[in-house]
Design an enzyme around this catalytic site. Sequence first.
Site, PDB file in Angstrom:
ATOM      1  N   ARG A  87       0.654  -1.570  -0.200  1.00  0.00           N
ATOM      2  CA  ARG A  87       0.168  -0.273  -0.147  1.00  0.00           C
ATOM      3  C   ARG A  87       0.945   1.362   0.268  1.00  0.00           C
ATOM      4  O   ARG A  87       0.652   2.025  -0.677  1.00  0.00           O
ATOM      5  CB  ARG A  87      -1.175   0.246   1.290  1.00  0.00           C
ATOM      6  CG  ARG A  87      -2.137   1.109   1.013  1.00  0.00           C
ATOM      7  CD  ARG A  87      -1.186   2.641   1.100  1.00  0.00           C
ATOM      8  NE  ARG A  87      -1.416   2.292   3.192  1.00  0.00           N
ATOM      9  CZ  ARG A  87       0.131   3.167   3.466  1.00  0.00           C
ATOM     10  NH1 ARG A  87       0.656   4.785   2.199  1.00  0.00           N
ATOM     11  NH2 ARG A  87       0.145   3.142   4.786  1.00  0.00           N
ATOM     12  N   PHE A 126       8.891  10.620  -3.414  1.00  0.00           N
ATOM     13  CA  PHE A 126       8.610  12.040  -2.956  1.00  0.00           C
ATOM     14  C   PHE A 126       9.273  12.100  -2.087  1.00  0.00           C
ATOM     15  O   PHE A 126       9.681  10.983  -0.885  1.00  0.00           O
ATOM     16  CB  PHE A 126       7.075  11.483  -2.465  1.00  0.00           C
ATOM     17  CG  PHE A 126       6.550  13.035  -1.574  1.00  0.00           C
ATOM     18  CD1 PHE A 126       6.241  13.974  -2.612  1.00  0.00           C
ATOM     19  CD2 PHE A 126       6.612  13.488  -0.007  1.00  0.00           C
ATOM     20  CE1 PHE A 126       5.484  15.447  -1.920  1.00  0.00           C
ATOM     21  CE2 PHE A 126       5.777  14.908   0.425  1.00  0.00           C
ATOM     22  CZ  PHE A 126       5.675  15.287  -0.414  1.00  0.00           C
ATOM     23  N   SER A 135       7.747  17.132  10.722  1.00  0.00           N
ATOM     24  CA  SER A 135       6.584  18.290  10.681  1.00  0.00           C
ATOM     25  C   SER A 135       7.354  19.502   9.927  1.00  0.00           C
ATOM     26  O   SER A 135       6.208  19.955   9.587  1.00  0.00           O
ATOM     27  CB  SER A 135       6.050  17.729  12.141  1.00  0.00           C
ATOM     28  OG  SER A 135       6.135  16.533  11.978  1.00  0.00           O
ATOM     29  N   SER A 161       9.912   6.824   1.327  1.00  0.00           N
ATOM     30  CA  SER A 161       9.817   5.058   0.530  1.00  0.00           C
ATOM     31  C   SER A 161      10.315   4.740  -1.118  1.00  0.00           C
ATOM     32  O   SER A 161      10.057   6.199  -2.021  1.00  0.00           O
ATOM     33  CB  SER A 161       8.533   5.076   0.867  1.00  0.00           C
ATOM     34  OG  SER A 161       7.920   5.266   1.958  1.00  0.00           O
ATOM     35  N   ARG A 271      -9.865 -21.297  18.711  1.00  0.00           N
ATOM     36  CA  ARG A 271      -9.318 -21.095  20.472  1.00  0.00           C
ATOM     37  C   ARG A 271     -10.724 -21.318  21.345  1.00  0.00           C
ATOM     38  O   ARG A 271     -11.122 -20.565  21.202  1.00  0.00           O
ATOM     39  CB  ARG A 271      -8.548 -19.927  20.625  1.00  0.00           C
ATOM     40  CG  ARG A 271      -7.964 -19.710  22.173  1.00  0.00           C
ATOM     41  CD  ARG A 271      -6.759 -21.023  22.330  1.00  0.00           C
ATOM     42  NE  ARG A 271      -5.845 -20.155  23.571  1.00  0.00           N
ATOM     43  CZ  ARG A 271      -4.775 -21.359  23.875  1.00  0.00           C
ATOM     44  NH1 ARG A 271      -4.628 -22.519  23.394  1.00  0.00           N
ATOM     45  NH2 ARG A 271      -4.728 -20.918  25.808  1.00  0.00           N
ATOM     46  N   GLN A 282     -17.144 -12.324  27.238  1.00  0.00           N
ATOM     47  CA  GLN A 282     -17.608 -10.684  27.058  1.00  0.00           C
ATOM     48  C   GLN A 282     -16.566 -10.032  26.287  1.00  0.00           C
ATOM     49  O   GLN A 282     -16.347  -8.967  25.119  1.00  0.00           O
ATOM     50  CB  GLN A 282     -18.629 -10.328  27.617  1.00  0.00           C
ATOM     51  CG  GLN A 282     -19.817 -10.862  27.734  1.00  0.00           C
ATOM     52  CD  GLN A 282     -20.913 -10.417  29.098  1.00  0.00           C
ATOM     53  OE1 GLN A 282     -20.860  -9.333  29.747  1.00  0.00           O
ATOM     54  NE2 GLN A 282     -21.966 -10.597  28.464  1.00  0.00           N
ATOM     55  N   GLU A 366       3.560  11.664   7.251  1.00  0.00           N
ATOM     56  CA  GLU A 366       2.458  12.082   7.047  1.00  0.00           C
ATOM     57  C   GLU A 366       1.821  12.836   7.666  1.00  0.00           C
ATOM     58  O   GLU A 366       0.581  13.160   7.182  1.00  0.00           O
ATOM     59  CB  GLU A 366       1.666  11.627   5.346  1.00  0.00           C
ATOM     60  CG  GLU A 366       2.528  10.410   4.645  1.00  0.00           C
ATOM     61  CD  GLU A 366       1.877  10.735   3.603  1.00  0.00           C
ATOM     62  OE1 GLU A 366       0.651  11.444   3.115  1.00  0.00           O
ATOM     63  OE2 GLU A 366       2.335   9.347   2.641  1.00  0.00           O
TER      64      GLU A 366
END
Length: 405
Positions: A87, A126, A135, A161, A271, A282, A366
């Site tokens: 991705r 990029f 940042s 990347s 399991r 619960q 990002e």
Amino acid sequence: MIVYDFSPSQEHGSVRALVRAFVDREIMPNIRAWDEAHHFETGILHKLADLGMMGVCIPEAYGGAGMDYNTLAIVCEELERGDTAFRTAVSVHTGLNSMTMLQWGSEAQKQKFLVPQAKGEKIGAFGLTEPDAGSDVAGMNSMAVFKGDHYVLSGSKIWISLSDVADHFLVFAYTDRNLRHKGISAFVVERGMPGFSTRPIHGKLGIRAGNTGELIFDDVRVPVENRIGEEGEGFKIAMSALDNGRFTVAAGACGTIMACLEASLAYCEQRETFGKKIGEHQLVQQMIAKMAANLEISRLLVAKVGWLKNRGVRNTRETSLAKWVSCDAAFEAASDAIQVHGAYGYSSEYPVERYLRNAKAPVIYEGTREIHTIMQAEYALGYRQDAALRAMLPAWPFAHSEGEA
């Protein structure tokens, strides 16, 4: 009254089925080995290109599939269900690079760079982050000095990347440091340019099946025609690129939540403790319920951004919210999935430990969680307003004239 229509089309369903089958066939059987070996399988990109997924939301006139922006979100969600590495590759290639070229590039630049990228013949990356500037974009040190018909680019970028894989790099550097944000410009650096080199980063906590590295610019001569936009527009270009990238990251986070939910549901059936399946307890159900709810919430936030993009409306606020909420939810889902699996969740025998390692990075890159928190507060308080941009992504359906000179 605004009417939102997030119902998936038949085309959306077909693409989801196509990419899911691809992930099950090409990624799932191999990802544990690739992750352990820190191996990025470039063949996956070639196969995605064969499916038309490397330019899924780029107009057909520029070599893409011409589908809407929500189709890109579906591709990213299903790819991240397999692994964040793939991705990320589509996020960077399509979201950060190609969509930015579609938005800001000249016709000549689109023909030279965008068309082969949309076809998957060339890979885009990029370059914004630097060793001392994450940042705080204005803290970058890279410089591009104008020399008549070219710029001389010096400096470096880190945590990039596809650094060792890409052919075209959209990078940012000061052309006038005195102007701060307004003195940053954008350029395409091509692999093979003298003075340009890359080197990988090893020892990552997660996304080990991805390629990440450093870009080094040692007086690289970049032709003027490789400058994207006007001099000084780089900051605006970078921020609009991040709108596109964050959209894909948020969509990918939905894939992580989905993968955690699928793995946990399967384990709940497998399991047993205290004489019953663990899904009947619960507190386990509480964790399952949170995953299911956060998947729906995150998908809705992403779908709204895609809807805005399809209409050609600026979506910085909505994209920030989707990225922040979905990435936090994905990290929580991965942590809960390990809890559902108990001790086995701490082992690579099951995929959930990889989901947790992978889910941490999107909370940081990002725009960190803290940056998006501040952004949303400033929007709510009225301190932040988005000005009109000189260039916008084209609305969908794309005009038939897209790409004509």
